[in-house]
Design a protein around this motif. Structure first.
Motif, mmCIF file in Angstrom:
data_model
loop_
_atom_site.group_PDB
_atom_site.id
_atom_site.type_symbol
_atom_site.label_atom_id
_atom_site.label_comp_id
_atom_site.label_asym_id
_atom_site.label_seq_id
_atom_site.Cartn_x
_atom_site.Cartn_y
_atom_site.Cartn_z
ATOM 1 N N ASP A 1 -18.077 15.534 87.684
ATOM 2 C CA ASP A 1 -19.363 16.106 88.066
ATOM 3 C C ASP A 1 -20.360 16.015 86.911
ATOM 4 N N ARG A 2 -19.891 16.273 85.712
ATOM 5 C CA ARG A 2 -20.756 16.207 84.541
ATOM 6 C C ARG A 2 -21.218 14.762 84.287
ATOM 7 N N VAL A 3 -20.317 13.806 84.436
ATOM 8 C CA VAL A 3 -20.661 12.391 84.252
ATOM 9 C C VAL A 3 -21.656 11.964 85.325
ATOM 10 N N TYR A 4 -21.447 12.410 86.549
ATOM 11 C CA TYR A 4 -22.352 12.089 87.651
ATOM 12 C C TYR A 4 -23.758 12.634 87.358
ATOM 13 N N LYS A 5 -23.835 13.890 86.929
ATOM 14 C CA LYS A 5 -25.135 14.503 86.630
ATOM 15 C C LYS A 5 -25.819 13.825 85.454
ATOM 16 N N ARG A 6 -25.050 13.479 84.441
ATOM 17 C CA ARG A 6 -25.618 12.802 83.276
ATOM 18 C C ARG A 6 -26.146 11.423 83.664
ATOM 19 N N ARG B 1 -32.986 8.868 86.121
ATOM 20 C CA ARG B 1 -34.305 9.476 86.359
ATOM 21 C C ARG B 1 -35.240 9.202 85.173
ATOM 22 N N ILE B 2 -34.754 9.408 83.978
ATOM 23 C CA ILE B 2 -35.571 9.182 82.778
ATOM 24 C C ILE B 2 -36.026 7.726 82.709
ATOM 25 N N HIS B 3 -35.088 6.806 82.879
ATOM 26 C CA HIS B 3 -35.428 5.385 82.789
ATOM 27 C C HIS B 3 -36.320 4.935 83.944
ATOM 28 N N ALA B 4 -36.105 5.475 85.117
ATOM 29 C CA ALA B 4 -36.947 5.113 86.262
ATOM 30 C C ALA B 4 -38.391 5.573 86.029
ATOM 31 N N PHE B 5 -38.570 6.773 85.471
ATOM 32 C CA PHE B 5 -39.926 7.229 85.146
ATOM 33 C C PHE B 5 -40.581 6.292 84.136
ATOM 34 N N ARG B 6 -39.807 5.811 83.184
ATOM 35 C CA ARG B 6 -40.341 4.921 82.143
ATOM 36 C C ARG B 6 -40.666 3.522 82.670
ATOM 37 N N HIS B 7 -40.081 3.147 83.806
ATOM 38 C CA HIS B 7 -40.263 1.794 84.347
ATOM 39 C C HIS B 7 -40.965 1.817 85.710
ATOM 40 N N SER B 8 -41.889 2.715 85.886
ATOM 41 C CA SER B 8 -42.711 2.812 87.103
ATOM 42 C C SER B 8 -41.890 3.008 88.373
ATOM 43 N N GLY B 9 -40.730 3.592 88.236
ATOM 44 C CA GLY B 9 -39.904 3.883 89.401
ATOM 45 C C GLY B 9 -38.981 2.757 89.817
ATOM 46 N N ASP C 1 -31.720 -4.407 84.218
ATOM 47 C CA ASP C 1 -32.099 -3.202 83.468
ATOM 48 C C ASP C 1 -30.890 -2.308 83.216
ATOM 49 N N PHE C 2 -30.031 -2.181 84.209
ATOM 50 C CA PHE C 2 -28.864 -1.312 84.061
ATOM 51 C C PHE C 2 -27.996 -1.769 82.894
ATOM 52 N N GLN C 3 -27.834 -3.067 82.732
ATOM 53 C CA GLN C 3 -27.037 -3.597 81.623
ATOM 54 C C GLN C 3 -27.749 -3.377 80.293
ATOM 55 N N ARG C 4 -29.032 -3.602 80.278
ATOM 56 C CA ARG C 4 -29.834 -3.540 79.058
ATOM 57 C C ARG C 4 -30.028 -2.111 78.550
ATOM 58 N N LEU C 5 -30.091 -1.142 79.445
ATOM 59 C CA LEU C 5 -30.404 0.239 79.069
ATOM 60 C C LEU C 5 -29.241 0.981 78.419
ATOM 61 N N ASN C 6 -28.046 0.436 78.532
ATOM 62 C CA ASN C 6 -26.877 1.074 77.933
ATOM 63 C C ASN C 6 -26.734 2.520 78.409
ATOM 64 N N LEU C 7 -26.656 2.694 79.713
ATOM 65 C CA LEU C 7 -26.546 4.023 80.317
ATOM 66 C C LEU C 7 -25.230 4.684 79.916
ATOM 67 N N PRO C 8 -25.217 6.013 79.803
ATOM 68 C CA PRO C 8 -24.012 6.732 79.374
ATOM 69 C C PRO C 8 -23.008 6.905 80.514
ATOM 70 N N THR C 9 -22.547 5.794 81.066
ATOM 71 C CA THR C 9 -21.654 5.854 82.221
ATOM 72 C C THR C 9 -20.863 4.558 82.335
ATOM 73 N N THR C 10 -19.909 4.550 83.215
ATOM 74 C CA THR C 10 -19.141 3.332 83.479
ATOM 75 C C THR C 10 -19.791 2.594 84.645
ATOM 76 N N PRO C 11 -19.541 1.308 84.780
ATOM 77 C CA PRO C 11 -20.094 0.565 85.927
ATOM 78 C C PRO C 11 -19.661 1.163 87.271
ATOM 79 N N GLU C 12 -18.442 1.688 87.326
ATOM 80 C CA GLU C 12 -17.939 2.279 88.575
ATOM 81 C C GLU C 12 -18.727 3.532 88.949
ATOM 82 N N PHE D 1 -47.162 14.582 86.023
ATOM 83 C CA PHE D 1 -48.131 13.609 85.527
ATOM 84 C C PHE D 1 -47.535 12.200 85.545
ATOM 85 N N GLN D 2 -46.269 12.079 85.174
ATOM 86 C CA GLN D 2 -45.594 10.777 85.222
ATOM 87 C C GLN D 2 -45.543 10.251 86.655
ATOM 88 N N LEU D 3 -45.266 11.131 87.593
ATOM 89 C CA LEU D 3 -45.233 10.721 88.994
ATOM 90 C C LEU D 3 -46.618 10.277 89.455
#
Length: 131
Positions: A4-9, A15-23, A29-40, A88-90
């Protein structure tokens, strides 16, 4: 519980990256952003968001899939109504997408905040002019 914690993170990071990239985010992008998660976990989160209609998929001209997080971002604003930075970002995303009425709604709220007052008023004028 750890899942649950990994899912929320993962959701928070998306959400943070989507706001930064106009949604929009792409598979690249997923590969480049180095998200704190596994591909699964990422795949599971993306499928869950699609099932809840909080994420739309579009195919670009080059065949790459583009993920549109706008409904997911709108939900985040509903969850934190008083977070003016998020609102404001939205509004800025709505402006980029030429969604004038939606932008006006958000900018009317953010124009009362000292940090966003001047820019919100300027953008409101732009929206009314374009609309």
């Amino acid at each position: 519980m750890d899942e649950d914690r990994v899912y929320k993170r993962t959701c928070t990071s998306l959400r943070i990256h989507a706001f930064r990239h106009s949604g929009y985010l792409s598979a690249w992008d997923f590969q480049r952003l180095n998200l704190p998660t596994t591909p699964e976990v990422l795949e599971h989160v993306l499928l869950e968001l699609q099932a809840r209609r909080k994420l739309r998929l579009h195919e670009r001209d080059d065949g790459e899939m583009l993920y549109d997080f706008l409904p997911f971002l709108e939900e985040s604003v509903e969850e934190s109504v008083l977070d003016m930075t998020t609102r404001f970002q939205l509004a800025q995303i709505y402006l980029q997408r030429k969604m004038w009425s939606h932008a006006i709604t958000e900018l009317r709220v953010t124009r009362t905040h000292p940090k966003f007052k001047k820019e919100s008023l300027y953008l409101l004028g732009t929206c009314f002019e374009k609309k």
